[in-house]
Enzyme design. Structure first.
Site, mmCIF file in Angstrom:
data_model
loop_
_atom_site.group_PDB
_atom_site.id
_atom_site.type_symbol
_atom_site.label_atom_id
_atom_site.label_comp_id
_atom_site.label_asym_id
_atom_site.label_seq_id
_atom_site.Cartn_x
_atom_site.Cartn_y
_atom_site.Cartn_z
ATOM 1 N N HIS A 297 -7.599 3.266 -3.899
ATOM 2 C CA HIS A 297 -7.039 2.065 -4.531
ATOM 3 C C HIS A 297 -7.672 1.869 -5.905
ATOM 4 O O HIS A 297 -8.875 2.086 -6.071
ATOM 5 C CB HIS A 297 -7.286 0.839 -3.647
ATOM 6 C CG HIS A 297 -6.435 -0.323 -4.031
ATOM 7 N ND1 HIS A 297 -6.729 -1.117 -5.111
ATOM 8 C CD2 HIS A 297 -5.262 -0.780 -3.517
ATOM 9 C CE1 HIS A 297 -5.777 -2.038 -5.234
ATOM 10 N NE2 HIS A 297 -4.879 -1.855 -4.280
ATOM 11 N N ARG A 345 -1.933 1.657 -5.957
ATOM 12 C CA ARG A 345 -1.992 2.815 -5.063
ATOM 13 C C ARG A 345 -0.626 3.467 -4.942
ATOM 14 O O ARG A 345 0.392 2.871 -5.298
ATOM 15 C CB ARG A 345 -2.547 2.439 -3.693
ATOM 16 C CG ARG A 345 -1.992 1.156 -3.133
ATOM 17 C CD ARG A 345 -2.624 0.839 -1.788
ATOM 18 N NE ARG A 345 -2.378 -0.530 -1.404
ATOM 19 C CZ ARG A 345 -2.260 -0.937 -0.155
ATOM 20 N NH1 ARG A 345 -2.343 -0.067 0.833
ATOM 21 N NH2 ARG A 345 -2.065 -2.206 0.114
ATOM 22 N N LYS A 348 3.181 2.004 -4.229
ATOM 23 C CA LYS A 348 3.171 0.546 -4.276
ATOM 24 C C LYS A 348 3.608 0.097 -5.666
ATOM 25 O O LYS A 348 3.837 0.905 -6.546
ATOM 26 C CB LYS A 348 1.803 0.009 -3.874
ATOM 27 C CG LYS A 348 1.430 0.422 -2.454
ATOM 28 C CD LYS A 348 1.142 -0.685 -1.487
ATOM 29 C CE LYS A 348 2.081 -1.818 -1.355
ATOM 30 N NZ LYS A 348 1.472 -2.900 -0.560
ATOM 31 N N ASP A 351 1.378 -4.153 -10.844
ATOM 32 C CA ASP A 351 0.807 -5.505 -10.787
ATOM 33 C C ASP A 351 -0.090 -5.632 -12.016
ATOM 34 O O ASP A 351 -0.894 -4.729 -12.295
ATOM 35 C CB ASP A 351 -0.005 -5.653 -9.481
ATOM 36 C CG ASP A 351 -0.701 -7.016 -9.341
ATOM 37 O OD1 ASP A 351 -0.987 -7.665 -10.371
ATOM 38 O OD2 ASP A 351 -0.993 -7.415 -8.194
ATOM 39 N N CYS A 353 -2.737 -7.103 -12.633
ATOM 40 C CA CYS A 353 -4.198 -7.047 -12.499
ATOM 41 C C CYS A 353 -4.709 -5.614 -12.601
ATOM 42 O O CYS A 353 -5.858 -5.390 -12.980
ATOM 43 C CB CYS A 353 -4.670 -7.702 -11.198
ATOM 44 S SG CYS A 353 -4.314 -6.780 -9.705
ATOM 45 N N TYR A 354 -3.859 -4.638 -12.294
ATOM 46 C CA TYR A 354 -4.302 -3.243 -12.396
ATOM 47 C C TYR A 354 -4.399 -2.790 -13.843
ATOM 48 O O TYR A 354 -4.902 -1.693 -14.114
ATOM 49 C CB TYR A 354 -3.414 -2.321 -11.539
ATOM 50 C CG TYR A 354 -3.408 -2.759 -10.088
ATOM 51 C CD1 TYR A 354 -4.613 -3.050 -9.442
ATOM 52 C CD2 TYR A 354 -2.224 -2.920 -9.378
ATOM 53 C CE1 TYR A 354 -4.626 -3.497 -8.135
ATOM 54 C CE2 TYR A 354 -2.231 -3.361 -8.062
ATOM 55 C CZ TYR A 354 -3.435 -3.651 -7.448
ATOM 56 O OH TYR A 354 -3.454 -4.097 -6.156
ATOM 57 N N ASP A 459 1.037 -11.393 -12.022
ATOM 58 C CA ASP A 459 1.221 -10.065 -11.425
ATOM 59 C C ASP A 459 2.463 -9.390 -12.019
ATOM 60 O O ASP A 459 2.403 -8.305 -12.607
ATOM 61 C CB ASP A 459 1.323 -10.324 -9.903
ATOM 62 C CG ASP A 459 1.901 -9.213 -9.069
ATOM 63 O OD1 ASP A 459 2.466 -8.270 -9.623
ATOM 64 O OD2 ASP A 459 1.811 -9.317 -7.813
ATOM 65 N N ASP A 466 -2.042 -17.195 -12.346
ATOM 66 C CA ASP A 466 -3.272 -17.703 -11.726
ATOM 67 C C ASP A 466 -4.462 -17.190 -12.530
ATOM 68 O O ASP A 466 -4.306 -16.349 -13.430
ATOM 69 C CB ASP A 466 -3.368 -17.291 -10.254
ATOM 70 C CG ASP A 466 -3.283 -15.790 -10.047
ATOM 71 O OD1 ASP A 466 -3.943 -15.056 -10.797
ATOM 72 O OD2 ASP A 466 -2.555 -15.341 -9.135
ATOM 73 N N HIS A 469 -5.213 -13.249 -12.214
ATOM 74 C CA HIS A 469 -4.369 -12.379 -13.040
ATOM 75 C C HIS A 469 -4.603 -12.629 -14.528
ATOM 76 O O HIS A 469 -4.540 -11.696 -15.332
ATOM 77 C CB HIS A 469 -2.892 -12.529 -12.660
ATOM 78 C CG HIS A 469 -2.569 -11.878 -11.347
ATOM 79 N ND1 HIS A 469 -2.645 -12.551 -10.141
ATOM 80 C CD2 HIS A 469 -2.220 -10.604 -11.057
ATOM 81 C CE1 HIS A 469 -2.344 -11.700 -9.165
ATOM 82 N NE2 HIS A 469 -2.079 -10.515 -9.689
HETATM 83 C C1 FPP Z 1 -4.732 -4.361 -1.946
HETATM 84 O O1 FPP Z 1 -4.010 -5.509 -2.021
HETATM 85 C C2 FPP Z 1 -6.048 -4.559 -2.637
HETATM 86 C C3 FPP Z 1 -7.175 -3.918 -2.320
HETATM 87 C C4 FPP Z 1 -7.199 -2.942 -1.201
HETATM 88 C C5 FPP Z 1 -8.466 -4.098 -3.056
HETATM 89 C C6 FPP Z 1 -8.563 -5.274 -3.972
HETATM 90 C C7 FPP Z 1 -9.911 -5.377 -4.585
HETATM 91 C C8 FPP Z 1 -10.101 -5.922 -5.786
HETATM 92 C C9 FPP Z 1 -8.948 -6.407 -6.570
HETATM 93 C C10 FPP Z 1 -11.421 -6.066 -6.473
HETATM 94 C C11 FPP Z 1 -12.630 -5.375 -5.915
HETATM 95 C C12 FPP Z 1 -13.745 -5.363 -6.884
HETATM 96 C C13 FPP Z 1 -14.801 -6.199 -6.969
HETATM 97 C C14 FPP Z 1 -15.756 -6.005 -8.075
HETATM 98 C C15 FPP Z 1 -15.067 -7.279 -6.019
HETATM 99 P P1 FPP Z 1 -2.416 -5.534 -1.853
HETATM 100 O O2 FPP Z 1 -2.004 -4.702 -0.703
HETATM 101 O O3 FPP Z 1 -2.028 -6.957 -1.866
HETATM 102 O O4 FPP Z 1 -1.946 -4.917 -3.237
HETATM 103 P P2 FPP Z 1 -1.224 -3.512 -3.584
HETATM 104 O O5 FPP Z 1 0.091 -3.519 -2.937
HETATM 105 O O6 FPP Z 1 -1.101 -3.583 -5.078
HETATM 106 O O7 FPP Z 1 -2.134 -2.417 -3.139
HETATM 107 K K K Z 2 -0.816 -6.588 -5.403
#
Ligand code: FPP
Ligand code: K
Length: 571
Positions: A297, A345, A348, A351, A353-354, A459, A466, A469
C-alpha cells in the site's frame, strides 16, 4: 488484457465526456470507442467559449484506448471514477461559479477558501466528530501543516497547542489521542510534528524526552520493528513514526535493559534491525506492506522510504534494503490516466491523499538514484534483477517504468503484470522524472478542490473535503511543484564488519549496527521550483516546500533538532 501503453499527449480538441451509463451500454461504448478512428472524433463546438480556449491533452480527456472487455464491480467503479474525473479535467465544467481557471484551463488554487476551512478545522468541531476523538492530534497536525504549506503563520496557535499537548501526554511517555488515553506512536508523531510546526522552546519543552525514550524502548521489538502502542500491533507506521520522533528530539539511541529487544549486545540500539524490518515489508509486487507478507500500500511505501532515508543517506540505505526497480515500477503504476492522480494499491481508485503517500516517495527515490552509488548497492541473493542493475543518476529516471517492465526475473514480471493489469490506464513515463507531474497537478487542482464556499481539499469529486485530505493533497502538490537534491557529501561507506564480509554472499542483509543517522541527517536538501516540462499552474498557486522525510518545512526540522542538539544526548 493489458492496460494502455504510451499514448499520444499531442494536444487535441476536446470532446465532451461520455455520460455514465449502464454496464451493458458501457460495453457497447467501449467497443465503439475502440473502433473509432482518431479523425472521426466529434468536436463539439457547443462547449467552446472562445477560440483562445486552452487545449487539454487527450491523455486527460479520454478513457484509456485499451481496456478489459468484461465488467466486474471493481472495473465498474473504476470506469465511473475516470468518467467523473474527466468532467473536472476537461475544463468545460462551467457550473461552478467559484472556480477561476488559468490559461491552461486548470482551476486556480482556492487558497483563501482552503485557509478558512483549515482554521475552522482547528476550532470547535460538530458532535459528529466524537468518533474521531482519539485522532485529535492528527487534526492538529493536518490543519497546521496544510496552513503552513499555504503560506500561513501558525504561531498564533502556539499557546493553545501547548496546553492541549500537555493534556495529551502520559507520565509514562508519549502522547495519547487526548487526556487519559493510551500513548500511541501515531498520535505522538502528530503532536511532535505539530509542536515543531508552531515552533519555539516553550512548545518543544512540553515533551518529556526521558519518558519518551523509555516508552520507545518498551515498544521496540526483537525483530527490529516497533509496536504502535504497548501490546499493540507492530507495523511500518510504528517504525517510521519512531524514527521521526527519535531524530527530531535527538533522543539517545541506547537500548534500555527493560526493552523487549534488549539482549545484552552492547552494539544494539533503537535503530538496530529497523532497515531489516523495512526490507521484509517489500512484497512480490515491488510495493511495501504494513507488515511482512501482506498487501502493498502506498502509505507504507512512504513510511519505508522515510525510515531508510533517516537511517542513512538514501543513496546508500534505499538500494541496500529495497529492490529499487521493482519499487519504482510499482510506484509508477499507482498513477492513472485520464485521472492523473495516484491510487494506494493495485486495482483500487485514485485518491488525493496518495499525492503525498505515493507522490512524496519520488523525492526520496530521486535522492537515492541521484546520489553517489554506494559500494554496497548489490543486495546479495538478488541475482540479475537486483538493484545492481540500476545505473547511477538518471538512467532509470530517463527510462521510467518501461525500463523495469523489461526486467526478466519472474518476480518483476509478476509485479509488472499485476500493476499493468489494473483497470486504470497507466500514464506513459514522463520525459523527465519518475512520475507525470503535470498529471498529478491537474488531478489536484481540477479534482481535489472543494469548489463550494466550504473550501478544503478532498479524495476525489463527489467526496467531502477534510483536514486529512487537505494536508496530504497539498503535500503532494508541494512534491510535484518542487525538486529536491540532497547534498551528497560522500561519507565513507559503512564499516564492513568481518562477519559481514564473510557472509556477504549468503546473508540477505548485512548488519546495520553501524548505522548512525546523525552522521548524515545534517545534510542539506536543496529545493528548487520544478521548471522542466509543461507547467500548468500559476506562480501564485505554488505551495511551500516541505522536508521530503519529515513532511514539515525544512526550517522547522532544523530548529527543533538544533534546540535538542544543544541539550546534548542526555535526556
Ligand atoms: C487503505 O484504506 C489504507 C491503508 C491500508 C493504510 C492507510 C495508512 C495511512 C494513510 C497512513 C499511515 C502512515 C502513518 C505515518 C501513520 P482504503 O481501503 O480505504 O483505501 P484504498 O482503497 O485507497 O486502499
Ligand atoms: K481511499
Amino acid at each position: 488484457m493489458a492496460a494502455a501503453g504510451p499514448r499520444t499527449s499531442t494536444p487535441q480538441r476536446r470532446r465532451p465526456a461520455p455520460a455514465i451509463s449502464s454496464p451493458s451500454s458501457k460495453i457497447r461504448e467501449i467497443e465503439e470507442d475502440e473502433g473509432e478512428e482518431e479523425t472521426d472524433k466529434v468536436v463539439d463546438f457547443s462547449h467552446a467559449r472562445t477560440m483562445a480556449e486552452p487545449v487539454i491533452p487527450d491523455l486527460f480527456t479520454q478513457l484509456p484506448p485499451v481496456r478489459e472487455g468484461y465488467l466486474t464491480d471493481t472495473l465498474d467503479v473504476q470506469l465511473e471514477t475516470a468518467r467523473e474525473c474527466m468532467k473536472f479535467l476537461d475544463g468545460l465544467n462551467t457550473r461552478e461559479p467559484l472556480v477561476t481557471r488559468n490559461e491552461h484551463g486548470v482551476p486556480k488554487l482556492a487558497r483563501d477558501r482552503h485557509v478558512r476551512f483549515l482554521h475552522m478545522a482547528l476550532g470547535n468541531l460538530p458532535g459528529g466528530f466524537l468518533v474521531a476523538d482519539a485522532s485529535r492530534p492528527w487534526f492538529l497536525y493536518w490543519s497546521l501543516s496544510a496552513l503552513v504549506m499555504l503560506g500561513q503563520d501558525v504561531t498564533s496557535y502556539r499557546d493553545g497547542l501547548i496546553v492541549t499537548a500537555r493534556s495529551m501526554q502520559n507520565d509514562t511517555g508519549g502522547f495519547g489521542g487526548g487526556g487519559r488515553q493510551l500513548s500511541h506512536l501515531a498520535t505522538t508523531y502528530a503532536v511532535v510534528l505539530s509542536l515543531a510546526l508552531v515552533g519555539g522552546g516553550e512548545a518543544y519543552d512540553v515533551i518529556d524526552r526521558k519518558a519518551m525514550w523509555k516508552w520507545l524502548n518498551s515498544l521496540k521489538q526483537p525483530d527490529g520493528g516497533f509496536q504502535v502502542c504497548l501490546g499493540g500491533e507492530e507495523d511500518i507506521r510504528g517504525a517510521y513514526c519512531a524514527s521521526v520522533i527519535i531524530t527530531l528530539l535527538r533522543l539517545p539511541l541506547d537500548l534500555s535493559p527493560e526493552s523487549p529487544a534488549y539482549t545484552g549486545d552492547s552494539n544494539a540500539n533503537l535503530f538496530t534491525g529497523v532497515a531489516d524490518y523495512v526490507s521484509r515489508c517489500q512484497t512480490f509486487e515491488g510495493g511495501i506492506s504494513g507488515q511482512p507478507n501482506v498487501e502493498a500500500h502506498g502509505a507504507y511505501a512512504f513510511c519505508a522510504l522515510g525510515c531508510l532515508a533517516i537511517l542513512d543517506h538514501p543513496s546508500r540505505s534505499i538500494p541496500r534494503y529495497l529492490d529499487v526497480p521493482r519499487l519504482v515500477s510499482w510506484l509508477s503504476s499507482r498513477q492513472y490516466a485520464p485521472e492523473g492522480g495516484f491510487s494506494g494499491r493495485t486495482n483500487k481508485l485514485v485518491d488525493g491523499c496518495y499525492s503525498h503517500w505515493v507522490g512524496g516517495c519520488f523525492p526520496l527515490i530521486e535522492a537515492c538514484l541521484n546520489g553517489n552509488p554506494p559500494s554496497d548497492r548489490h543486495r546479495p541473493g538478488d541475482g540479475d534483477g537486483g538493484v545492481g542493475r540500476v545505473g547511477g543518476g538518471g538512467a532509470l529516471a530517463a527510462d521510467g517504468p518501461a525500463a523495469t517492465a523489461t526486467t526478466t526475473t519472474t518476480a518483476t514480471a509478476t509485479a509488472t503484470t499485476a500493476s499493468s493489469s489494473g483497470r486504470g490506464g497507466r500514464l506513459p513515463p514522463a520525459e523527465d522524472g519518475l512520475f507525470h507531474r503535470e498529471g498529478l497537478i491537474r488531478y489536484i487542482l481540477c479534482c481535489c478542490q472543494d469548489t463550494t464556499k466550504r473550501g478544503g481539499l478532498r479524495d476525489k469529486p463527489g467526496k467531502g473535503s477534510d483536514a486529512y485530505h487537505s494536508c496530504y493533497v497539498l503535500s503532494g502538490l508541494s512534491s510535484a511543484q518542487h525538486q529536491w537534491e540532497l547534498d551528497d557529501e560522500p561519507r565513507p561507506p559503512l564499516a564492513e564488519s568481518p562477519a559481514e564480509t564473510k557472509d556477504a554472499e549468503t546473508s540477505k542483509i548485512p548488519s546495520d549496527q553501524d548505522i548512525d543517522p546523525e552522521a548524515h541527517l545534517e545534510a542539506v536538501w536543496a529545493v528548487l521550483p520544478y521548471l522542466d516540462g509543461p507547467r500548468v499552474f500559476d506562480n501564485d498557486d505554488c505551495v511551500r516546500p516541505i522536508h521530503p522525510i519529515y513532511a514539515i518545512p525544512q526550517g522547522s526540522v532544523r530548529a527543533i533538532r538544533a534546540y535538542f542538539g544543544e541539550k546534548g544526548q542526555g535526556v
